[in-house]
Design an enzyme around this catalytic site. Structure first.
Site: not given
Ligand code: PCA
Length: 204
Positions: A76, A139, A161
């Site tokens: 990200e 996130c 991610h």
């Molecule tokens: N993914 C979510 C919140 C918690 C997680 O593991 C997100 O992408 O915001």
């Protein structure tokens, strides 16, 4: 160098979160890494992260989260000052459009060496790409919070991610149209990311 790795617990329709499994595994195997699992609750995630950063005072933070609609590691790049989602958080709250910080900067850029990380991961046969949106759910709230901290303390921080772990969806595979990755590969990817963070600290 002290690195804090954060993961998240279960949320939405996911009874286990591969981000939690990966974060705990890395911390178990590497004495330089501590891990903390954050709640999937707006505001609380930010508060708890602030407390952990204050108490642990790490040199770098790498946060991990699950994204169910990706097929590779997403590095990200940008955290934005927006909270919104159709999916409720674990307290049942749905937000449509709110800032994380009233009057805060619109966005922050990661300080992880994402280009080097991408190159290393691909060399090791692990698919990875830059991503220019971490969404506007928990996130992103965590990513934004740690980037504020990194900016004011001159530290390394960023958000990764990860896809669904294959073993976690093997018995429901027809429900998932998107990608997935073996848990071992996700863990290997996180180990490589930690290695690159350690190298970038030496270069600073
Ligand atoms: N993914 C979510 C919140 C918690 C997680 O593991 C997100 O992408 O915001």
């Amino acid at each position: 160098m002290k690195i804090l790795i954060t993961g998240f617990g279960p949320f939405d329709r996911f009874p286990t979160n591969p981000a939690q499994v990966a974060a705990e595994k890395i911390a178990e195997n590497d004495p330089d890494v501590e891990c903390f699992i954050l709640p999937v609750v707006y505001g609380e995630a930010r508060e708890v992260l602030h407390r952990e950063l204050r108490e642990r005072d790490p040199d770098a933070v790498v946060s991990l989260g699950l994204s169910a609609n990706i097929g590779c590691i997403n590095l990200e790049e940008i955290a934005v000052n927006i909270r919104a989602s159709h999916v409720a958080d674990n307290s049942g709250r749905i937000l449509s459009d709110e800032p994380i910080v009233e009057g805060g900067s619109l966005a922050y850029r990661t300080s992880l060496p994402t280009s080097k990380i991408k190159k290393r991961l691909r060399q090791e046969g692990i698919p990875a790409k830059h991503s220019y949106s971490a969404g506007v759910y928990l996130c992103n709230e965590v990513f934004y919070t740690e980037m504020e901290w990194a900016r004011s303390n001159n530290k390394i921080a960023g958000f990764i991610h990860i896809p669904l772990a294959t073993s976690m969806i093997a018995d429901r595979i027809e429900m998932y149209r998107f990608g997935h990755m073996s848990m071992d590969t996700i863990i290997e990817a996180c180990e490589i990311i930690v290695e690159e963070v350690k190298k970038s600290d030496i270069l600073q």
